[in-house]
Design a protein around this motif. Structure first.
Motif, mmCIF file in Angstrom:
data_model
loop_
_atom_site.group_PDB
_atom_site.id
_atom_site.type_symbol
_atom_site.label_atom_id
_atom_site.label_comp_id
_atom_site.label_asym_id
_atom_site.label_seq_id
_atom_site.Cartn_x
_atom_site.Cartn_y
_atom_site.Cartn_z
ATOM 1 N N GLU A 132 0.845 -1.190 0.000
ATOM 2 C CA GLU A 132 0.000 0.000 0.000
ATOM 3 C C GLU A 132 0.882 1.241 0.000
ATOM 4 O O GLU A 132 1.858 1.321 0.749
ATOM 5 C CB GLU A 132 -0.920 0.015 1.222
ATOM 6 N N ASP A 133 0.513 2.213 -0.827
ATOM 7 C CA ASP A 133 1.293 3.448 -0.885
ATOM 8 C C ASP A 133 0.625 4.584 -0.127
ATOM 9 O O ASP A 133 1.072 5.721 -0.174
ATOM 10 C CB ASP A 133 1.573 3.856 -2.337
ATOM 11 N N GLY A 134 -0.438 4.290 0.577
ATOM 12 C CA GLY A 134 -1.135 5.284 1.380
ATOM 13 C C GLY A 134 -2.055 4.590 2.358
ATOM 14 O O GLY A 134 -2.070 3.358 2.452
ATOM 15 N N PRO A 135 -2.837 5.367 3.081
ATOM 16 C CA PRO A 135 -3.747 4.748 4.040
ATOM 17 C C PRO A 135 -4.840 3.933 3.341
ATOM 18 O O PRO A 135 -5.149 4.170 2.176
ATOM 19 C CB PRO A 135 -4.353 5.931 4.792
ATOM 20 N N GLY A 136 -5.404 2.994 4.062
ATOM 21 C CA GLY A 136 -6.482 2.175 3.525
ATOM 22 C C GLY A 136 -5.990 0.869 2.942
ATOM 23 O O GLY A 136 -4.804 0.553 2.984
ATOM 24 N N VAL A 137 -6.947 0.104 2.425
ATOM 25 C CA VAL A 137 -6.653 -1.214 1.855
ATOM 26 C C VAL A 137 -7.113 -1.208 0.410
ATOM 27 O O VAL A 137 -8.304 -1.150 0.127
ATOM 28 C CB VAL A 137 -7.387 -2.332 2.629
ATOM 29 N N ASN A 138 -6.162 -1.236 -0.495
ATOM 30 C CA ASN A 138 -6.459 -1.287 -1.929
ATOM 31 C C ASN A 138 -5.625 -2.378 -2.586
ATOM 32 O O ASN A 138 -6.132 -3.438 -2.898
ATOM 33 C CB ASN A 138 -6.200 0.078 -2.580
ATOM 34 N N ALA A 139 -4.344 -2.119 -2.775
ATOM 35 C CA ALA A 139 -3.446 -3.033 -3.486
ATOM 36 C C ALA A 139 -3.247 -4.360 -2.767
ATOM 37 O O ALA A 139 -2.975 -5.375 -3.403
ATOM 38 C CB ALA A 139 -2.090 -2.364 -3.704
ATOM 39 N N SER A 140 -3.384 -4.373 -1.435
ATOM 40 C CA SER A 140 -3.087 -5.579 -0.663
ATOM 41 C C SER A 140 -4.333 -6.298 -0.160
ATOM 42 O O SER A 140 -4.233 -7.251 0.604
ATOM 43 C CB SER A 140 -2.190 -5.230 0.523
ATOM 44 N N GLY A 141 -5.496 -5.862 -0.576
ATOM 45 C CA GLY A 141 -6.737 -6.491 -0.135
ATOM 46 C C GLY A 141 -7.067 -7.742 -0.924
ATOM 47 O O GLY A 141 -6.516 -7.992 -2.010
ATOM 48 N N ALA A 142 -7.986 -8.530 -0.406
ATOM 49 C CA ALA A 142 -8.372 -9.789 -1.048
ATOM 50 C C ALA A 142 -8.863 -9.589 -2.485
ATOM 51 O O ALA A 142 -8.488 -10.373 -3.365
ATOM 52 C CB ALA A 142 -9.412 -10.520 -0.206
ATOM 53 N N PRO A 143 -9.685 -8.562 -2.792
ATOM 54 C CA PRO A 143 -10.103 -8.394 -4.191
ATOM 55 C C PRO A 143 -8.923 -8.187 -5.147
ATOM 56 O O PRO A 143 -8.913 -8.733 -6.253
ATOM 57 C CB PRO A 143 -11.015 -7.157 -4.145
ATOM 58 N N ALA A 144 -7.919 -7.431 -4.732
ATOM 59 C CA ALA A 144 -6.747 -7.203 -5.571
ATOM 60 C C ALA A 144 -5.953 -8.504 -5.769
ATOM 61 O O ALA A 144 -5.440 -8.776 -6.851
ATOM 62 C CB ALA A 144 -5.855 -6.120 -4.965
ATOM 63 N N ILE A 145 -5.869 -9.312 -4.726
ATOM 64 C CA ILE A 145 -5.143 -10.579 -4.823
ATOM 65 C C ILE A 145 -5.899 -11.535 -5.742
ATOM 66 O O ILE A 145 -5.290 -12.230 -6.569
ATOM 67 C CB ILE A 145 -4.924 -11.190 -3.428
ATOM 68 N N LEU A 146 -7.224 -11.566 -5.646
ATOM 69 C CA LEU A 146 -8.013 -12.401 -6.554
ATOM 70 C C LEU A 146 -7.791 -11.975 -8.005
ATOM 71 O O LEU A 146 -7.641 -12.816 -8.896
ATOM 72 C CB LEU A 146 -9.499 -12.314 -6.204
ATOM 73 N N MET A 147 -7.753 -10.681 -8.238
ATOM 74 C CA MET A 147 -7.531 -10.176 -9.587
ATOM 75 C C MET A 147 -6.135 -10.584 -10.087
ATOM 76 O O MET A 147 -5.977 -10.987 -11.241
ATOM 77 C CB MET A 147 -7.672 -8.646 -9.621
ATOM 78 N N ALA A 148 -5.141 -10.486 -9.222
ATOM 79 C CA ALA A 148 -3.776 -10.877 -9.602
ATOM 80 C C ALA A 148 -3.714 -12.368 -9.931
ATOM 81 O O ALA A 148 -3.027 -12.769 -10.879
ATOM 82 C CB ALA A 148 -2.796 -10.534 -8.482
ATOM 83 N N LEU A 149 -4.436 -13.187 -9.194
ATOM 84 C CA LEU A 149 -4.463 -14.624 -9.460
ATOM 85 C C LEU A 149 -5.157 -14.907 -10.795
ATOM 86 O O LEU A 149 -4.725 -15.796 -11.542
ATOM 87 C CB LEU A 149 -5.159 -15.374 -8.324
ATOM 88 N N GLU A 150 -6.209 -14.165 -11.117
ATOM 89 C CA GLU A 150 -6.881 -14.333 -12.394
ATOM 90 C C GLU A 150 -5.978 -13.964 -13.558
ATOM 91 O O GLU A 150 -5.920 -14.661 -14.556
ATOM 92 C CB GLU A 150 -8.171 -13.499 -12.422
ATOM 93 N N VAL A 151 -5.249 -12.852 -13.413
ATOM 94 C CA VAL A 151 -4.332 -12.417 -14.460
ATOM 95 C C VAL A 151 -3.223 -13.443 -14.651
ATOM 96 O O VAL A 151 -2.849 -13.774 -15.775
ATOM 97 C CB VAL A 151 -3.753 -11.022 -14.127
ATOM 98 N N ALA A 152 -2.696 -13.975 -13.547
ATOM 99 C CA ALA A 152 -1.619 -14.967 -13.627
ATOM 100 C C ALA A 152 -2.078 -16.249 -14.292
ATOM 101 O O ALA A 152 -1.285 -16.928 -14.953
ATOM 102 C CB ALA A 152 -1.080 -15.261 -12.226
ATOM 103 N N ALA A 153 -3.366 -16.580 -14.144
ATOM 104 C CA ALA A 153 -3.889 -17.807 -14.716
ATOM 105 C C ALA A 153 -4.168 -17.704 -16.202
ATOM 106 O O ALA A 153 -4.285 -18.696 -16.898
ATOM 107 C CB ALA A 153 -5.172 -18.221 -13.982
ATOM 108 N N SER A 154 -4.267 -16.461 -16.688
ATOM 109 C CA SER A 154 -4.606 -16.301 -18.124
ATOM 110 C C SER A 154 -3.387 -16.158 -19.000
ATOM 111 O O SER A 154 -2.292 -16.194 -18.645
ATOM 112 C CB SER A 154 -5.516 -15.114 -18.328
#
Length: 154
Positions: A132-154
Motif C-alpha cells: 500500500e502506498d497510502g492509508p487504507g486497503v487497496n493493493a493488498s486487499g483480497a479483491p486485488a489478490i483475486l484479480m492478480a491470481l486471475e491475471v496470472a492464470a490467463s
C-alpha cells in the motif's frame, strides 16, 4: 526466520520457510492486530474471500503482524478467522525486516511494524508483492489478490 504460527491446531514454533514454503501461499501483512483498518477493512476481506482464493489454487492464507502469538490467537478467534486463515506472530519484526516490509510507526507509539502489504508465494518463491502506498486497503486487499491470481492464470 523463527516465528510462531497460530492456526486451528494452536500456536506452534516454526520457521517462515516451513509456514510459507510449500504450495501457493497468500501472505498479507498488517501493522497490528485489532487496529482499526486491519480489523475492519483488511482481515475481513480475506475471511469473506477465503473460498474464492482456495478455488484459485491458494493452499494457505497467512496473516502476519508484529504482535505476539497470544494477541494473534485472540484476533483469529475474535474475528472468526481461526481455521480459515493462519496467523504468523512476528513479535520482533525479524520477518518484516527480512522481507523489506518493516516500517517505523514510533510516531504513533507502535514501534517497528509491517507495512500493509500482500504477496503471492509459490513454493517458497515470491511471485508478486503488493504494498500500500497510502492509508487504507487497496493493493493488498483480497479483491486485488483475486484479480492478480486471475491475471496470472490467463
Amino acid at each position: 526466520m523463527r516465528t510462531k504460527l497460530v492456526n486451528a491446531e494452536g500456536a506452534t514454533d516454526t520457521t517462515s520457510d516451513a509456514a510459507l514454503g510449500t504450495g501457493l501461499v497468500v501472505l498479507f501483512a498488517v501493522p497490528g492486530a485489532f487496529t482499526p483498518t486491519c480489523h475492519v477493512n483488511h482481515l475481513p476481506g480475506f475471511i469473506a474471500n477465503e473460498s474464492k482464493l482456495r478455488a484459485k489454487g491458494v493452499d494457505r492464507i497467512v496473516c502476519a503482524s508484529v504482535n505476539d502469538h497470544h494477541v494473534m490467537k485472540a484476533w483469529a478467534e475474535g474475528s472468526g478467522a481461526l481455521g480459515k486463515i493462519d496467523f504468523m506472530a512476528d513479535g520482533n519484526a525479524e520477518l518484516a525486516e527480512a522481507l523489506g516490509l518493516a516500517r517505523d510507526f514510533s510516531g504513533s507509539g507502535m514501534g517497528k511494524r509491517f507495512a500493509r502489504a500482500a504477496m503471492l508465494i509459490r513454493d517458497g518463491i515470491v511471485d508478486a508483492v503488493f504494498i500500500e502506498d497510502g492509508p487504507g486497503v487497496n493493493a493488498s486487499g483480497a479483491p486485488a489478490i483475486l484479480m492478480a491470481l486471475e491475471v496470472a492464470a490467463s
